[in-house]
Every structure is written in structure tokens, then in C-alpha cells.
Design a protein around this motif. Structure first.
Motif, PDB file in Angstrom:
ATOM      1  N   VAL A 195      14.848  42.229  34.809  1.00 55.17           N
ATOM      2  CA  VAL A 195      14.432  43.618  34.737  1.00 55.17           C
ATOM      3  C   VAL A 195      13.796  44.026  36.057  1.00 55.17           C
ATOM      4  O   VAL A 195      13.495  43.186  36.904  1.00 55.17           O
ATOM      5  CB  VAL A 195      13.457  43.843  33.565  1.00 55.17           C
ATOM      6  CG1 VAL A 195      14.166  43.615  32.231  1.00 55.17           C
ATOM      7  CG2 VAL A 195      12.250  42.924  33.671  1.00 55.17           C
ATOM      8  N   CYS A 196      13.572  45.318  36.235  1.00 56.32           N
ATOM      9  CA  CYS A 196      13.150  45.837  37.537  1.00 56.32           C
ATOM     10  C   CYS A 196      11.635  45.783  37.715  1.00 56.32           C
ATOM     11  O   CYS A 196      10.879  46.135  36.804  1.00 56.32           O
ATOM     12  CB  CYS A 196      13.634  47.266  37.703  1.00 56.32           C
ATOM     13  SG  CYS A 196      15.402  47.359  38.025  1.00 56.32           S
ATOM     14  N   PRO A 197      11.186  45.404  38.929  1.00 58.73           N
ATOM     15  CA  PRO A 197       9.744  45.337  39.202  1.00 58.73           C
ATOM     16  C   PRO A 197       9.162  46.700  39.485  1.00 58.73           C
ATOM     17  O   PRO A 197       9.852  47.630  39.893  1.00 58.73           O
ATOM     18  CB  PRO A 197       9.680  44.449  40.444  1.00 58.73           C
ATOM     19  CG  PRO A 197      10.961  44.738  41.163  1.00 58.73           C
ATOM     20  CD  PRO A 197      11.982  44.952  40.082  1.00 58.73           C
ATOM     21  N   MET A 198       7.856  46.820  39.290  1.00 63.96           N
ATOM     22  CA  MET A 198       7.109  48.027  39.625  1.00 63.96           C
ATOM     23  C   MET A 198       5.837  47.631  40.350  1.00 63.96           C
ATOM     24  O   MET A 198       5.295  46.539  40.135  1.00 63.96           O
ATOM     25  CB  MET A 198       6.729  48.826  38.367  1.00 63.96           C
ATOM     26  CG  MET A 198       7.863  49.231  37.470  1.00 63.96           C
ATOM     27  SD  MET A 198       7.311  50.348  36.152  1.00 63.96           S
ATOM     28  CE  MET A 198       7.141  51.878  37.059  1.00 63.96           C
ATOM     29  N   GLY A 199       5.345  48.531  41.180  1.00 67.02           N
ATOM     30  CA  GLY A 199       4.061  48.314  41.818  1.00 67.02           C
ATOM     31  C   GLY A 199       4.092  47.256  42.894  1.00 67.02           C
ATOM     32  O   GLY A 199       5.057  47.126  43.647  1.00 67.02           O
ATOM     33  N   ALA A 200       3.030  46.469  42.951  1.00 69.53           N
ATOM     34  CA  ALA A 200       2.891  45.446  43.988  1.00 69.53           C
ATOM     35  C   ALA A 200       3.854  44.293  43.746  1.00 69.53           C
ATOM     36  O   ALA A 200       4.217  43.992  42.600  1.00 69.53           O
ATOM     37  CB  ALA A 200       1.456  44.934  44.020  1.00 69.53           C
ATOM     38  N   ALA A 201       4.260  43.637  44.833  1.00 67.48           N
ATOM     39  CA  ALA A 201       5.186  42.508  44.743  1.00 67.48           C
ATOM     40  C   ALA A 201       4.407  41.253  44.376  1.00 67.48           C
ATOM     41  O   ALA A 201       3.822  40.593  45.236  1.00 67.48           O
ATOM     42  CB  ALA A 201       5.909  42.321  46.073  1.00 67.48           C
ATOM     43  N   VAL A 202       4.374  40.945  43.101  1.00 63.57           N
ATOM     44  CA  VAL A 202       3.675  39.767  42.595  1.00 63.57           C
ATOM     45  C   VAL A 202       4.617  38.993  41.685  1.00 63.57           C
ATOM     46  O   VAL A 202       5.671  39.479  41.289  1.00 63.57           O
ATOM     47  CB  VAL A 202       2.396  40.160  41.820  1.00 63.57           C
ATOM     48  CG1 VAL A 202       1.414  40.867  42.729  1.00 63.57           C
ATOM     49  CG2 VAL A 202       2.739  41.046  40.627  1.00 63.57           C
ATOM     50  N   THR A 203       4.231  37.771  41.361  1.00 57.82           N
ATOM     51  CA  THR A 203       5.085  36.937  40.515  1.00 57.82           C
ATOM     52  C   THR A 203       4.715  37.019  39.045  1.00 57.82           C
ATOM     53  O   THR A 203       5.452  36.524  38.203  1.00 57.82           O
ATOM     54  CB  THR A 203       5.005  35.470  40.958  1.00 57.82           C
ATOM     55  OG1 THR A 203       3.637  35.064  41.007  1.00 57.82           O
ATOM     56  CG2 THR A 203       5.638  35.294  42.341  1.00 57.82           C
ATOM     57  N   LYS A 204       3.588  37.628  38.740  1.00 57.01           N
ATOM     58  CA  LYS A 204       3.169  37.767  37.349  1.00 57.01           C
ATOM     59  C   LYS A 204       3.043  39.239  36.998  1.00 57.01           C
ATOM     60  O   LYS A 204       2.219  39.952  37.567  1.00 57.01           O
ATOM     61  CB  LYS A 204       1.827  37.057  37.123  1.00 57.01           C
ATOM     62  CG  LYS A 204       1.173  37.334  35.775  1.00 57.01           C
ATOM     63  CD  LYS A 204       1.990  36.817  34.612  1.00 57.01           C
ATOM     64  CE  LYS A 204       1.248  37.047  33.290  1.00 57.01           C
ATOM     65  NZ  LYS A 204       2.058  36.666  32.126  1.00 57.01           N
ATOM     66  N   ALA A 205       3.876  39.708  36.113  1.00 53.64           N
ATOM     67  CA  ALA A 205       3.834  41.105  35.702  1.00 53.64           C
ATOM     68  C   ALA A 205       2.660  41.323  34.750  1.00 53.64           C
ATOM     69  O   ALA A 205       2.557  40.660  33.717  1.00 53.64           O
ATOM     70  CB  ALA A 205       5.137  41.494  35.021  1.00 53.64           C
ATOM     71  N   LYS A 206       1.797  42.269  35.109  1.00 54.47           N
ATOM     72  CA  LYS A 206       0.641  42.572  34.279  1.00 54.47           C
ATOM     73  C   LYS A 206       0.919  43.684  33.264  1.00 54.47           C
ATOM     74  O   LYS A 206       0.199  43.822  32.283  1.00 54.47           O
ATOM     75  CB  LYS A 206      -0.540  42.989  35.164  1.00 54.47           C
ATOM     76  CG  LYS A 206      -1.136  41.852  35.967  1.00 54.47           C
ATOM     77  CD  LYS A 206      -1.820  40.858  35.057  1.00 54.47           C
ATOM     78  CE  LYS A 206      -2.525  39.773  35.851  1.00 54.47           C
ATOM     79  NZ  LYS A 206      -3.224  38.821  34.957  1.00 54.47           N
ATOM     80  N   SER A 250      -3.257  37.768  39.242  1.00 54.32           N
ATOM     81  CA  SER A 250      -2.904  36.419  39.665  1.00 54.32           C
ATOM     82  C   SER A 250      -1.527  36.400  40.298  1.00 54.32           C
ATOM     83  O   SER A 250      -0.621  37.097  39.880  1.00 54.32           O
ATOM     84  CB  SER A 250      -2.912  35.471  38.455  1.00 54.32           C
ATOM     85  OG  SER A 250      -2.409  34.213  38.830  1.00 54.32           O
ATOM     86  N   ASN A 251      -1.399  35.588  41.341  1.00 53.12           N
ATOM     87  CA  ASN A 251      -0.100  35.431  41.990  1.00 53.12           C
ATOM     88  C   ASN A 251       0.636  34.188  41.519  1.00 53.12           C
ATOM     89  O   ASN A 251       1.684  33.834  42.049  1.00 53.12           O
ATOM     90  CB  ASN A 251      -0.263  35.369  43.509  1.00 53.12           C
ATOM     91  CG  ASN A 251      -0.623  36.720  44.086  1.00 53.12           C
ATOM     92  OD1 ASN A 251      -0.158  37.732  43.614  1.00 53.12           O
ATOM     93  ND2 ASN A 251      -1.481  36.720  45.106  1.00 53.12           N
ATOM     94  N   SER A 252       0.075  33.506  40.517  1.00 59.39           N
ATOM     95  CA  SER A 252       0.723  32.285  40.038  1.00 59.39           C
ATOM     96  C   SER A 252       1.820  32.630  39.044  1.00 59.39           C
ATOM     97  O   SER A 252       1.785  33.674  38.398  1.00 59.39           O
ATOM     98  CB  SER A 252      -0.316  31.387  39.356  1.00 59.39           C
ATOM     99  OG  SER A 252      -0.865  32.058  38.245  1.00 59.39           O
ATOM    100  N   LEU A 253       2.780  31.749  38.924  1.00 55.46           N
ATOM    101  CA  LEU A 253       3.885  31.945  37.989  1.00 55.46           C
ATOM    102  C   LEU A 253       3.388  31.803  36.564  1.00 55.46           C
ATOM    103  O   LEU A 253       2.461  31.032  36.291  1.00 55.46           O
ATOM    104  CB  LEU A 253       4.989  30.925  38.248  1.00 55.46           C
ATOM    105  CG  LEU A 253       5.837  31.167  39.486  1.00 55.46           C
ATOM    106  CD1 LEU A 253       6.712  29.945  39.730  1.00 55.46           C
ATOM    107  CD2 LEU A 253       6.708  32.398  39.311  1.00 55.46           C
ATOM    108  N   PRO A 254       3.981  32.530  35.615  1.00 53.97           N
ATOM    109  CA  PRO A 254       3.618  32.348  34.213  1.00 53.97           C
ATOM    110  C   PRO A 254       4.031  30.963  33.731  1.00 53.97           C
ATOM    111  O   PRO A 254       4.885  30.311  34.326  1.00 53.97           O
ATOM    112  CB  PRO A 254       4.406  33.449  33.485  1.00 53.97           C
ATOM    113  CG  PRO A 254       5.531  33.777  34.405  1.00 53.97           C
ATOM    114  CD  PRO A 254       5.009  33.558  35.786  1.00 53.97           C
TER     115      PRO A 254
END
Length: 678
Positions: free
Chosen positions: A417-428, A666-670
Motif C-alpha cells: 500500500v502507499c506511504p504517507m508523511g515521513a519516510a519511516v519503516t513503521k506506519a503509525k 520509531s524507525n525500527s521494523l515491526p
């Protein structure tokens, strides 16, 4: 009237009733929500008249396929071509380039008798609204014209091979067509509505009566057509745009019409109801009324945009009757029976070829010249460009169209799916909804980027973020609900903390949308309590499911509806030297959205969820504006442009502040990574 066939005043009255139902429906009289069944009545009537005319000539040994088509040319084409010429001139004058290209394609298709196929191809959620297509009503004429190409030949061959087989063969084909129509309604209602194979049974029903009129006792013959009239009226008042139509739903109005055709001339009551002088008059000019009524609906707002709903209805009705009479008196009658009537085949077909070639060539030229954009001055061109001001969130990688093309259920299940906002690895967070969610997404995307928070976007056009049965077209329910289940699983499996739901709430409560012309005039229509209750119940169930998985939910109120194609209208105002400013009264917006805002507000209060409301930003106490500081806020009548959405991005700041408070980004992977962020 057909030579050699006794005149029936009741059938002229039936024509009148049929066309009046269609006009009332398109004019916006809400009580006649099923007035479209008048077209089905015309189909049955057309099949009847074709059958008796052809069978009469066959029985007398005088049938000529060439003469048949000459009569059809004289009957149908002069009035149609005159209407098309006038409408084409208005379209070139008033339409913006893209609208004019759409129109030219429909005019070419109408002239070549396949406009029903053209409109079936064009139908879609982001296709031009019905009120911008002045030839949309010609789809039914194309269905009949295609019927004329096959029916006379088939009937002639059957008659000469085995006359007694006509009725059973027609019956078998009609039943097969009805069954196909019902199946197609569940799969693709657009095709079922427009295409001949799924409408053929209606024409053949009339043909069956023409081939064999049943006999009943006089007492029944008196009552049956009365019941038929009541049945047709009942459908007009009880059906609506939410009815799965045609299919089996078309059976009742068609059988009602068949009852009138079969026994109306034997019923004194029916002759009084349908055969009186006013109804006979309207019936005689019904074809021309039908030709002109829809262009009037389409073009009237260009000249009387301030007309009240009641005044608009009165104007549509009056102008339809007046132009219908003008067309009948000075076009239909002279070309059928007067000095302009062409009797011999060769000049008739030459005239047909010239008319078709002229209409086709002009419209092909318009298409090749891209709708004549050179007509637009600089400022008008800038305003008009807003119609294309979309974002990646409406592209296929991020968004599913009404037919399921684009973002697929499998994509959602796989986290693609498409990302939004800041480029991070954990979608909040996730923004989930329909095309209105896609339209406002650039605002949340910008706000989340500023806040350094990342999320994802998921949307499917025309699908509410809750169970959709009986709230949308039946052929889309299964796909929408499967899509929603996939999104719920995505939220749960990836432990997304915050969910924003944005949708065209009013559409699901009213089971309609702005593509319906009646809805433009019925600005303050009230929703049925049942629909509001259903939406409330299902929205609560959807929220509870997310809350059970630990998600916090936010509801995004809808933006005001402008009731106009904003970029096109602004450009047109600019071209006319008027101020490029477009507003709708705040009380109109409040009336239109009252039920939807009440449902969303009550659910938010009961479920203790947050609300994002862009309406106060887009409106003052007096009006809601489509522009601000030179920005065109809308790309059509109810979807924000990407620039418009970004201009109100700050409405999402409270949500993002809440997400930040909820936990450190967090920038860590889920733990269970399934993201394939595009």
C-alpha cells in the motif's frame, strides 16, 4: 398511427404517461424516484408496434425490409438530427475542452447508433457526471435502433419458414434475455442497463403481444389494464436509484405495460384515464418531448443557475412540452407525412448518409482538436487546469476504482500500500476510505511529513469503510466488503495505532450521489431513517473491530459539496468576463449534509473517537467557497483538488499531535514485517 391498424387512444395515453414519468424523474421530483421505468414502457410499446406492423405486411404479402427502414428513417432521424445539431452548437459554445471531447464522442456514437455502448464504456466513478452529457438519453434510441437491425429480418425469416413458431421462439429468447439481465445486474449493472442483450426481452415482450394478443372475459379485460396502470405508477413511486435494475426488477413495470397494451382498448376506465384529450396530445408529441427534455435538464443551469428547485422543475417541464410541440409540429410531422416526407428508398438513404456523415465529421474534428482548447483565455485555462489537479493517492498503485482495477485486495493483504508523511519503516497511522479519502489525502500527507510521522493510505472508490450491503450497487458489494476485510486485517496484523476514516458519508446514507441529476435540484432532501440507522450500526461495528485490536479511530467529516463542476464553471465564468468566484450558501450545505454530520457526530460521541472537520475552514457562516487566494480548492463538484487539500493540511495537526503523544516515532521494523511501501 400505423396504416391499416386501428388507432388506440389508450396507447397514446400510455406514451404520455411514460414520457411524463421520465421527465418528472429527470426534473428532480423526488417522489418519482423510479420514473426511469418510463423508458422500459417505451421499449415494450416499440416491440409491440414493430411486431404488428411487420406481421401485418407479411400477412398481406407486402413486407419490404427496405420500406421498413425508410419508414424508420422518417419517424426517428429528422427530429433526432435537429436536436443533435442544436445541442452540438450549445456544447461548442458552453462546454470546456474535456467535456466537449466527451460530448463529441457521444454525438458520433449517437449518429452511428451505438451511444448505449459508448455510455456503457464511459461509465465510472470519475467519469463525467450525467448532467454534463446532453445526449445521454439517446442510449435508449440506440437500443431500439439495434433492435430494428435484427428483429425485422429474424421475424420475416421465421414467418416464412414456420409461422406457428413465432410465439414460442420469441418467448424463449425473451426468457433467456431476462435471465441474462438478472445475472448481469449482479455482476455489472452498467452493462445490464445499457446493452441490448439485457434489454431485448422488454422489446420482445411487446412483440409477443403483437404476435398473439390473449383473450380474457370482458370483466377481466376491464380490470387488467387498470391494474397495469397502477403497477407502472407504483414502480415509478417505489423504485429508486438504489434498485438493482433492470433484471427482475424491470419485470413488474414491463408486465404492467403489457397488460395495458393487451387489454386497454377493451377497458372503459383505461380509455378515460389514458385516452382523454390531454393525454392523447402529449402522447402524440412524446418522442420529441423525450428528445428535448434531457438537453433542457443539462443546459438549464447554464442560464438559470439561481433558479430555485421548484422553479427549475417548472421550467424543465414547460420547456420540454413547448420544444416537444415545436419539434413535432415543424420537424416530425412534415418529414413523416408532409412535404418533406421522402417516400422512395434511394433519396431516403442518401439523406441518411448525408446527415450521419455531417454529424460524424464535425465531431471527429472536435475530438482530434482536443475539444478546441484555444477557445480558453489564459486565466480561464489556469482555472480549468484544476480538474487535473490530483495526486498519487488517486492513481492505480494507491487506489481501487469502482470495478476493482488498481489497488487490489491481494495488494492490501500483502501490505503493498502507499506511504504517507515521513519516510519511516513503521506506519503509525492509516487513512482509509473511498474517493473522498483519496481527495483529502494530500493534506494529511503534507501535515504528517511536517510532523515527521509516517503512515499509509488505502481506499476503494464507492466503498464505505464498513459493510456495504444494500447501501451501494449490488454488483459491487462483494468486492467492497472483501476489500474492507483486507484493510481490517492489515490494521490488526501490523498494529497500526491510529486509523482515520474519511468517506462520502452522505452518499451511503442517501444511497445516491451527485452523478444523479435529481440530487442537484433536491438540495435539502432528507435521508431515510433506515439508511442512517444502517450506516450508524455498521460504522460502529467497524470501529469496534479496530478498537478491539488496540487502534484509535478518527472520523473525518466530509467537505462541502459545490454542486457544480468547479474548474469548468470557474473557467466559464472567466470566459464570460465574470468574477471567477464560486460559492454555495452555507444553509444549503448544512441542509444537504445534516444527516451525514449527525451520524458521524453521534458515532464519534458514542464511541469516544476523535473528529476532523474541514468544513469550518472551507466555509464562513454565510457561504462555502470553491476558491481561496487564487487556489481552486476542488477538482470537480465534491472532491478536493490536491492543492485544495494541501491548503487545509493543518486540520490534521490535532491527530498528529495525538499520535506523537501516544508514543515516540520509531524507525525500527515491526515484529511481523509485511510492508512493501510503494
Amino acid at each position: 398511427m400505423i396504416a391499416g391498424v386501428p388507432y388506440r387512444s389508450d396507447l397514446d395515453g400510455l406514451r404520455a404517461l411514460s414520457v411524463l414519468l421520465v421527465v418528472f424523474y429527470h426534473a428532480g421530483i423526488g417522489a418519482v424516484a423510479g420514473g426511469y421505468v418510463g423508458v422500459d414502457a417505451f421499449f415494450v410499446l416499440s416491440g409491440y408496434f414493430m411486431a404488428i406492423m411487420i406481421l401485418r405486411d407479411l400477412a398481406n404479402g407486402k413486407f419490404s425490409i427496405i420500406d421498413f427502414y425508410v419508414r424508420r428513417i422518417r419517424r426517428i432521424l429528422p427530429a433526432l438530427f435537429v436536436m443533435m445539431a442544436v445541442v452540438s452548437a450549445l456544447a461548442i459554445w458552453l462546454f470546456m475542452p474535456d467535456d466537449l471531447v466527451y460530448f463529441a464522442r457521444s454525438a458520433r456514437a449517437t449518429a452511428l447508433f451505438y451511444s448505449n455502448i459508448q455510455f456503457a464504456r464511459e461509465s465510472g466513478y470519475f467519469d463525467l457526471a450525467a448532467n454534463t452529457k446532453p445526449l445521454l438519453h439517446t442510449w435508449s434510441l440506440s437500443v431500439e435502433e439495434q433492435f430494428y437491425l435484427i428483429f425485422p429480418i429474424g421475424l420475416m425469416i421465421t414467418y416464412r419458414m414456420k409461422k406457428n413458431a413465432i410465439v414460442p421462439i420469441l418467448a424463449i429468447i425473451a426468457v433467456a434475455s431476462l435471465a441474462a439481465s438478472q445475472l448481469m445486474v449482479q455482476q455489472d449493472q452498467t452493462k445490464a442497463f445499457y446493452l441490448l442483450p439485457f434489454r431485448l426481452w422488454e422489446l420482445l415482450l411487446g412483440a409477443l403481444i403483437g404476435a398473439h394478443r390473449p383473450l380474457v372475459r370482458p370483466a377481466l379485460a376491464e380490470i387488467i389494464p387498470c391494474l397495469g396502470t397502477a403497477g407502472l405508477l407504483a414502480c415509478a413511486f417505489l423504485y429508486s436509484d438504489a434498485t438493482a435494475f433492470p433484471g427482475l426488477a424491470a419485470l413488474l413495470p414491463c408486465l404492467s405495460v403489457a397488460a395495458i397494451i393487451a387489454f386497454g382498448d377493451q377497458s372503459k376506465i383505461t380509455k378515460v384515464l389514458l385516452g382523454n384529450a390531454p393525454m392523447k396530445f402529449v402522447g402524440k408529441i412524446s418522442y420529441s418531448i423525450y428528445l428535448w427534455h434531457w438537453p433542457i435538464v443539462v443546459f438549464l443551469p447554464y442560464f438559470t443557475s439561481a433558479a430555485s428547485p421548484g422553479a427549475a422543475v417548472a421550467l424543465i417541464f414547460t420547456l420540454s412540452l413547448f420544444l416537444g410541440w415545436i419539434s413535432w409540429r415543424f420537424v416530425e410531422e412534415p418529414f413523416r407525412f408532409g412535404a418533406l416526407a421522402i417516400q422512395r428508398p434511394q433519396p431516403a438513404f442518401v439523406a441518411l448518409a448525408i446527415g450521419v456523415a455531417s454529424l460524424v465529421s464535425v465531431n471527429v474534428l472536435v475530438i482530434r482538436l482536443n475539444g478546441l482548447p484555444q477557445r480558453l483565455k489564459d486565466e480561464a485555462a489556469r482555472l480549468y487546469a484544476a480538474k487535473d489537479d490530483g495526486s498519487q493517492f488517486m492513481e492505480p498503485d494507491c487506489f481501487a476504482d469502482p470495478d476493482g482495477n488498481g489497488l487490489s485486495i491481494a495488494d492490501v493483504q500483502d501490505g503493498k500500500v502507499c506511504p504517507m508523511g515521513a519516510a519511516v519503516t513503521k506506519a503509525k497511522f492509516i487513512l482509509w476510505g473511498d474517493s473522498h479519502a483519496a481527495a483529502i489525502a494530500p493534506g494529511l500527507d503534507l501535515a504528517a511529513g511536517r510532523a515527521g510521522i509516517g503512515g499509509v493510505f488505502v481506499a476503494s472508490a464507492g466503498c464505505p469503510p464498513f459493510a456495504s450491503d444494500d447501501l451501494i450497487r449490488a454488483d459491487r458489494v462483494g468486492r467492497c466488503d472483501s476489500f474492507n476485510d483486507a484493510v481490517q486485517s492489515l490494521i490488526s496484523q501490523n498494529q497500526i495505532g491510529d486509523v482515520l476514516l474519511a468517506a462520502y458519508w452522505r452518499k451511503y446514507i442517501y444511497k445516491t450521489d451527485l452523478t444523479n441529476q435529481r440530487d442537484f435540484f433536491d438540495a435539502a432532501a432528507s435521508a431515510s431513517g433506515d439508511h442512517a440507522a444502517v450506516v450508524t450500526k455498521r460504522l460502529v461495528e467497524s470501529i469496534r473491530r479496530m478498537q478491539a485490536n488496540g487502534a484509535r479511530v478518527w472520523l473525518v467529516m466530509d467537505v462541502p459539496e459545490m454542486r457544480y463542476a468547479v474548474p469548468q464553471t470557474l473557467a466559464r465564468l472567466s470566459m464570460q468576463g465574470n468574477s471567477a468566484k464560486l460559492e454555495v450558501p452555507r444553509n444549503d450545505v448544512d441542509a444537504r449534509q445534516a444527516a451525514a454530520r449527525r451520524v458521524v457526530g453521534d458515532v464519534a460521541l458514542d464511541m469516544k473517537v476523535g473528529v476532523v472537520d474541514p468544513l469550518p475552514v472551507l466555509c464562513t457562516e454565510l457561504s462555502c467557497s470553491a476558491t481561496s487566494g487564487g487556489i481552486v480548492r476542488y477538482k470537480d463538484g465534491d472532491h478536493l483538488s490536491a492543492t485544495g487539500a494541501r491548503s487545509i493540511s493543518f486540520v490534521f495537526d490535532p491527530v498528529l499531535s495525538g499520535i506523537r503523544v501516544r508514543g515516540q516515532v520509531s524507525n525500527s521494523l515491526p515484529t511481523s514485517s509485511r510492508w512493501d511501501i510503494r
